[in-house]
Design a protein around this motif. Sequence first.
Motif, short mmCIF file in Angstrom:
data_model
loop_
_atom_site.label_atom_id
_atom_site.label_comp_id
_atom_site.label_asym_id
_atom_site.label_seq_id
_atom_site.Cartn_x
_atom_site.Cartn_y
_atom_site.Cartn_z
N ARG A 129 24.67 34.51 24.40
CA ARG A 129 25.86 34.27 25.57
C ARG A 129 27.21 34.79 24.95
O ARG A 129 28.10 35.33 25.74
N ALA A 130 27.33 34.32 23.75
CA ALA A 130 28.65 34.59 23.16
C ALA A 130 28.79 36.06 22.50
O ALA A 130 30.07 36.43 22.55
N MET A 131 27.80 36.74 22.38
CA MET A 131 27.83 37.96 22.00
C MET A 131 27.65 39.11 22.98
O MET A 131 28.38 40.22 22.85
N ILE A 132 26.98 38.83 24.17
CA ILE A 132 27.23 39.64 25.47
C ILE A 132 28.79 40.20 25.64
O ILE A 132 29.46 39.36 25.87
N GLY A 133 28.80 41.60 25.63
CA GLY A 133 30.11 42.38 26.09
C GLY A 133 30.85 42.37 24.74
O GLY A 133 31.95 43.06 25.19
N LYS A 134 30.55 42.13 23.61
CA LYS A 134 31.37 42.21 22.58
C LYS A 134 31.06 43.55 21.77
O LYS A 134 29.84 44.17 22.18
N THR A 135 31.77 43.89 20.92
CA THR A 135 31.25 45.10 20.15
C THR A 135 31.65 44.69 18.60
O THR A 135 31.98 43.72 18.14
N VAL A 136 30.97 45.86 17.65
CA VAL A 136 31.35 45.56 16.03
C VAL A 136 32.87 45.27 16.04
O VAL A 136 33.87 46.00 16.53
N GLY A 137 32.95 44.25 15.00
CA GLY A 137 34.23 43.92 14.42
C GLY A 137 34.80 42.67 15.17
O GLY A 137 35.73 41.87 14.80
N ASP A 138 34.10 42.51 16.33
CA ASP A 138 34.50 41.23 16.97
C ASP A 138 34.05 39.95 16.36
O ASP A 138 32.97 39.96 15.80
N SER A 139 34.87 38.96 16.69
CA SER A 139 34.52 37.60 16.13
C SER A 139 34.02 36.86 17.38
O SER A 139 34.34 36.79 18.45
N ILE A 140 33.10 35.89 16.96
CA ILE A 140 32.59 35.18 18.43
C ILE A 140 32.53 33.60 17.87
O ILE A 140 32.35 33.37 16.39
N GLU A 141 32.57 32.72 18.59
CA GLU A 141 32.17 31.13 18.18
C GLU A 141 31.45 30.74 19.00
O GLU A 141 31.32 31.22 20.42
N VAL A 142 30.10 30.12 18.47
CA VAL A 142 28.95 29.85 19.08
C VAL A 142 29.17 28.11 19.15
O VAL A 142 29.04 27.64 18.03
N VAL A 143 29.10 27.61 20.29
CA VAL A 143 29.18 26.10 20.40
C VAL A 143 27.49 25.70 20.60
O VAL A 143 27.19 26.34 21.68
N ALA A 144 26.95 25.50 19.65
CA ALA A 144 25.43 24.83 19.76
C ALA A 144 25.43 23.31 19.47
O ALA A 144 26.25 22.86 18.85
N PRO A 145 23.99 23.08 19.61
CA PRO A 145 23.94 21.35 19.31
C PRO A 145 24.20 20.91 18.02
O PRO A 145 24.54 20.02 17.93
N GLY A 146 24.02 21.89 16.99
CA GLY A 146 24.26 21.78 15.39
C GLY A 146 25.93 21.70 15.39
O GLY A 146 26.21 21.50 14.08
N GLY A 147 26.84 22.12 16.34
CA GLY A 147 27.94 22.09 15.74
C GLY A 147 28.46 23.59 16.19
O GLY A 147 27.79 24.38 16.49
N SER A 148 29.60 23.76 15.81
CA SER A 148 30.49 25.13 16.39
C SER A 148 30.40 26.12 15.00
O SER A 148 30.64 25.64 13.87
#
Length: 158
Positions: free
Chosen positions: A128-147
């Motif tokens: 869900r964090a990656m959808i719509g992004k392109t090469v070079g973009d940074s994403i932050e993923v909030v998962a059960p194990g932390g961000s």
Amino acid sequence: MVDKVPMTKGGFAKLQEELRWRQQEERPRIIDAIAEARSHGDLSENAEYHAAKEAQSHNEGRISEVEDYIARAEVIDVSKMSGDTIKFGATVKLVDEDTEEEKTYQIVGDQEADVKQGRISISSPISRAMIGKTVGDSIEVVAPGGSKAYEILDVNWS
């Protein structure tokens, strides 16, 4: 309205094979096991009979589930996709911005997901964090194990 279930051609083929196996091989095997257990007499204390009936219930439930997924399948041919924007079917190479560890994932349907083989569900937090992004973009993923923060290194459609 029936919700479509996105999946790759490979994932659809695996579901079809599982359905065939459950209906044509597993179902008759379980029926034979029930018949064999019945021949042993008293069913109230017959563990083999109860185990076979439980296996039958599980198998029939899974058959219904797989038939539902197949009926609602929206099969997507990833080989005909292209572009720089991440969407279903994309294989994405990421680098963890903290550890510099690189990971490669393909975004697939829920039924096909297998993290050990690099296939992650379209509904997972990282997808869900990656959808719509392109090469070079940074994403932050909030998962059960932390961000966690990742940079997208590559997107391909193989």
